[in-house]
Design an enzyme around this catalytic site. Structure first.
Site, PDB file in Angstrom:
ATOM      1  N   SER A 243       0.839  -1.200   0.000  1.00  0.00           N
ATOM      2  CA  SER A 243       0.000   0.000   0.000  1.00  0.00           C
ATOM      3  C   SER A 243       0.869   1.242   0.000  1.00  0.00           C
ATOM      4  O   SER A 243       1.989   1.237   0.514  1.00  0.00           O
ATOM      5  CB  SER A 243      -0.902   0.028   1.239  1.00  0.00           C
ATOM      6  OG  SER A 243      -0.178   0.430   2.385  1.00  0.00           O
ATOM      7  N   ASP A 244       0.340   2.326  -0.590  1.00  0.00           N
ATOM      8  CA  ASP A 244       0.964   3.610  -0.326  1.00  0.00           C
ATOM      9  C   ASP A 244       0.772   3.888   1.161  1.00  0.00           C
ATOM     10  O   ASP A 244      -0.139   3.359   1.798  1.00  0.00           O
ATOM     11  CB  ASP A 244       0.339   4.715  -1.180  1.00  0.00           C
ATOM     12  CG  ASP A 244       1.295   5.878  -1.404  1.00  0.00           C
ATOM     13  OD1 ASP A 244       2.249   6.023  -0.615  1.00  0.00           O
ATOM     14  OD2 ASP A 244       1.080   6.649  -2.355  1.00  0.00           O
ATOM     15  N   TRP A 245       1.635   4.709   1.716  1.00  0.00           N
ATOM     16  CA  TRP A 245       1.677   4.894   3.163  1.00  0.00           C
ATOM     17  C   TRP A 245       0.408   5.596   3.650  1.00  0.00           C
ATOM     18  O   TRP A 245       0.227   6.790   3.466  1.00  0.00           O
ATOM     19  CB  TRP A 245       2.917   5.691   3.523  1.00  0.00           C
ATOM     20  CG  TRP A 245       4.146   4.862   3.795  1.00  0.00           C
ATOM     21  CD1 TRP A 245       4.958   4.960   4.896  1.00  0.00           C
ATOM     22  CD2 TRP A 245       4.734   3.826   2.992  1.00  0.00           C
ATOM     23  NE1 TRP A 245       5.989   4.045   4.820  1.00  0.00           N
ATOM     24  CE2 TRP A 245       5.876   3.339   3.665  1.00  0.00           C
ATOM     25  CE3 TRP A 245       4.389   3.238   1.776  1.00  0.00           C
ATOM     26  CZ2 TRP A 245       6.681   2.313   3.175  1.00  0.00           C
ATOM     27  CZ3 TRP A 245       5.190   2.211   1.274  1.00  0.00           C
ATOM     28  CH2 TRP A 245       6.312   1.762   1.970  1.00  0.00           C
ATOM     29  N   GLY A 246      -0.493   4.827   4.256  1.00  0.00           N
ATOM     30  CA  GLY A 246      -1.779   5.361   4.675  1.00  0.00           C
ATOM     31  C   GLY A 246      -2.888   5.104   3.682  1.00  0.00           C
ATOM     32  O   GLY A 246      -3.973   5.668   3.809  1.00  0.00           O
ATOM     33  N   GLY A 247      -2.667   4.234   2.712  1.00  0.00           N
ATOM     34  CA  GLY A 247      -3.641   3.999   1.657  1.00  0.00           C
ATOM     35  C   GLY A 247      -4.710   2.978   1.985  1.00  0.00           C
ATOM     36  O   GLY A 247      -5.657   2.813   1.219  1.00  0.00           O
TER      37      GLY A 247
END
Length: 745
Positions: A243-247
């Site tokens: 995941s993108d960071w916080g996605g």
């Protein structure tokens, strides 16, 4: 197809993975599929399974951070090579440089002990105001595809995984966590997915990063159609999705799709969606443990490929960073990336023998860009500015006088509220033990933060105007007194930056006013720019010389000086359209960019030059455009259709000037009497040819059947209609030199 030995090894690997999965406890599996620090997954030491060490980024390996807060460790051993941005790289139109740059990035990531480098960024440039455009390659899928494949291969030669991003349709930074992007299937498959598909099927990328945004109502990191149907089933991807960071937003949805490793910006690692919340759902029987096992298998498979585990563990390659050969390659890439947009009266190259006093005006002459831009920021071993490059090149025999010309407000960097956290929500500190997340509140805080940023820009304008009066006078006085004048302006990472989009397409800091005045007193002023995305140039008709550079890396200044004084002949060409004004952009006309909540990609296939072609709108500088200090002629196009499918073409390019140079010949196709709506022409392939003065070369290229295809939404596949197609050979999308007709049966 896999060779027999490969199939045998693959079967053996899968058996070993199954054995490991059976030995893992649920707690150990859960630990593996979420972050245990800001850039590291959980390890299982009992079974010899190491943590996965990740790092940004697209322009070099990022500095080391504390495990649980966005504060750099302050080491002296994490300075690295600062590489050209993907925008710069694509402007070279040299795919060999993509491979070499990827190889450097992979070697330096491995040298720093990383397993996954979060690069390259390959999202299509839909609007020139997108804050992260400098990280991306092009507005065109064929050009992006041509660069991403060698780049990834170069990275992964070093036993480091590329993590190609952001999958998919990540086209704006405004409301980037929650924005819902409506897109039709044909546009998705023809424009926004081809480079990702090539990354998977041709480059065999080991990992893919899920994007922040939603597509048609569902977040990318929880999107079964995107991750399961397209990525896994249609393309056959068996690597890791990160995941993108916080996605990741919802536990059950992320558990149910092929999202393998959740990373975030928060230090409450056990409370990530794929951490304790997932464990609770498994124990309640609401999520099958088989879903967790599938994620673990994908991560273990990537680890085997990287030789992190398994029988080949002892043969994993060692890396190296800051090697001398890396700097040489970065210089070469910078030289080929710079684009000469205008050169009336052959003002460039300058003759050093005719200059006693050189005026250099503009803040970007001395600005260092490596330490900004968001996750692309680099702790560079060094960075040579344009002014330093000029002085180093001239060696003290010419008086070089610099003045800033315009005022740039200082933006002191603080780690009390890091941009990484602030760009996602209203995080006030980075200590452990965050309160429960309120996504609606976060979006509201992000909106308020963006409003404050824009308000600060307006406040800055007042200060800038007051201080510019004296700076303008100083610059104009110097320009009148010098033998040659070089202006170095453009953008910086206050504007080209993750987390926010540009407010407009204009040059900041009143540069246009200064340029107007400079051209009045010195019409031969050499205008040069450093930036990450197009700017309006209202003075371009008056200007005689314009040189454009994207963020070209640590050797920018040396490359700049070599081009200015003719040691290097510029060969870069634009990988995106430079509109005359923002109002000409399709997104400006349809209002579907930079909105909160939802945007619709109403333009469909008509992105970039496809739109300008169809609407007959003349841009300032078109896609594929770039000048040289020499001239090239094209001749002798022949076309040969083989079995009614592939088309072989040959033609000759001749350097008719007096010095060596390189020309990029671009091949477009234009359907004649198309059965469905199709763009007027589309780039399909290209060739960069180096030629000595007076020399010529025959170029041979092949257009494959897939190059003539479009996506049929009813059949859900690409098809090519029989019929006639015009084959266009050009020096840019507007400068078509040769034409022919090929017939597909």
């Amino acid at each position: 197809m896999l060779k027999k030995d490969d199939k045998k090894n693959e079967k053996k690997r899968e058996k070993e993975i199954d054995k490991l999965v059976k030995k893992l406890t649920l707690d150990e599996k859960i630990a593996m599929i979420h972050g245990a620090s800001l850039f590291r997954s959980g390890a299982v030491e009992r079974l010899g399974i190491p943590a996965i060490e990740t790092s940004d980024g697209p322009m070099g390996v990022r500095a080391e951070f504390m495990d649980d807060r966005w504060i750099p460790l302050g080491n002296q051993d994490d300075m690295v090579s600062y590489l050209p941005s993907n925008s710069a790289l694509a402007s070279s139109w040299n795919t060999e440089l993509a491979y070499k740059t990827g190889r450097i990035l992979g070697a330096e990531a491995r040298g720093r002990g990383k397993d996954v480098i979060l690069a390259p960024g390959i999202n299509i440039k839909r609007d020139p105001l997108c804050g992260r455009n400098f990280e991306y390659m092009s507005e065109d899928p064929a050009l992006t595809r041509a660069f991403v494949v060698p780049f990834i291969k170069g990275v992964q030669e070093n036993d480091v995984a590329a993590c190609v991003k952001h999958f998919a349709v990540n086209v704006q930074e405004t409301d980037r966590l929650m924005v819902d992007e409506e897109i039709d299937e044909r546009t998705l498959y023809e424009l926004y997915l081809p480079a990702f598909k090539a990354a998977v099927q041709e480059a065999e990328t080991y990992s893919v990063m899920g994007a922040y945004n939603k597509i048609n109502g569902t977040h990318c990191c929880e999107n079964k159609k995107l991750l399961d149907e397209i990525l896994r089933k249609e393309w056959g991807f068996d690597g890791a999705v990160i995941s993108d960071w916080g996605g990741v937003h919802k536990t059950k949805e992320a558990a149910a799709c092929s999202m393998d490793l959740e990373m975030s910006i928060f230090p409450d690692f056990d409370d990530y969606k794929l951490a304790n919340p997932l464990k609770e759902l498994v124990e309640k029987g609401e999520v099958s443990e088989d879903a967790v096992d599938a994620k673990v298998r994908n991560l273990l498979r990537m680890m085997y490929r990287l030789k992190m585990i398994g029988s080949k563990k002892d043969s994993r390659k060692a890396g190296v960073y800051n090697a001398p050969e890396h700097r040489e390659a970065v210089l070469h890439a910078a030289e080929e990336s710079m684009v000469l947009l205008k050169n009336e009266n052959h003002i460039l190259p300058l003759d050093a023998k005719k200059i006693k006093k050189l005026a250099v005006i503009g803040a970007n002459a001395v600005t260092l860009h490596s330490n900004g831009g968001g996750s692309a920021e680099i702790k560079a071993l060094y960075e040579i500015s344009p002014l330093a490059g000029l002085k180093m090149y001239l060696g003290g025999n010419i008086e070089v006088v610099y003045v800033p010309g315009y005022y740039v407000p200082a933006k002191p960097k603080t780690f009390e509220v890091n941009w990484q956290a602030a760009s996602l929500d209203d995080l006030k500190n980075t200590t452990v033990g965050q309160p429960p997340r309120d996504e609606a509140g976060e979006a509201d805080a992000h909106r308020k933060g963006e409003e404050e940023r824009l308000a600060q820009i307006e406040r800055d304008k007042i200060e800038i105007h007051e201080k510019n009066q004296a700076l303008f006078e100083q610059a104009l006085a110097l320009a009148k007194d010098a033998d040659a004048v070089i202006f170095v302006g453009g953008l910086n990472h206050d504007y080209d930056c993750e987390g926010s989009d540009r407010p407009d397409m204009k040059l900041p800091y009143e540069q246009d006013l200064l340029i107007d005045e400079l051209l009045k007193v010195r019409k031969d002023t050499i205008l040069t720019f450093v930036g990450g995305s197009p700017v309006e140039m209202p003075w371009r008709e008056q200007a005689q010389t314009i040189l454009w550079s994207y963020y070209a890396g640590m050797e920018t200044g040396n490359a700049f000086a070599k081009i200015i004084f003719g040691e290097v002949n510029p060969s870069g060409k634009l990988a995106e359209t430079f509109p005359a004004k923002y109002e000409d952009c399709v997104t400006a006309k349809n209002g579907q960019f930079g909105n909160w909540g939802k945007i619709a990609l109403e333009e469909g296939l008509y992105c970039g030059y496809r739109y300008y072609d169809r609407q007959r709108i003349k841009p300032a500088f078109c896609f594929g455009y770039g000048l040289s200090y020499t001239n090239f002629e094209y001749s002798g196009l022949t076309l040969k259709a083989e079995k009614g499918k592939d088309v072989k073409l040959t033609f000759t390019v001749k350097n008719v000037g007096k010095q060596a140079g390189a020309e990029t010949a671009q091949i477009y196709i234009a359907p004649i009497a198309a059965q469905v709506d199709r763009p007027d022409k589309e780039l399909k392939t290209f060739a960069k040819v180096e030629l000595g003065a007076g020399r010529s070369k025959k170029v041979s290229l092949t257009l494959k059947q897939e190059d003539f295809m479009y996506f049929d939404t009813q059949l859900h596949k690409f098809i090519a209609d029989a019929g006639d197609y015009e084959i266009l050979v050009g020096a840019s999308c507007e400068d078509i030199r040769l034409r022919g007709i090929a017939t597909l049966s």
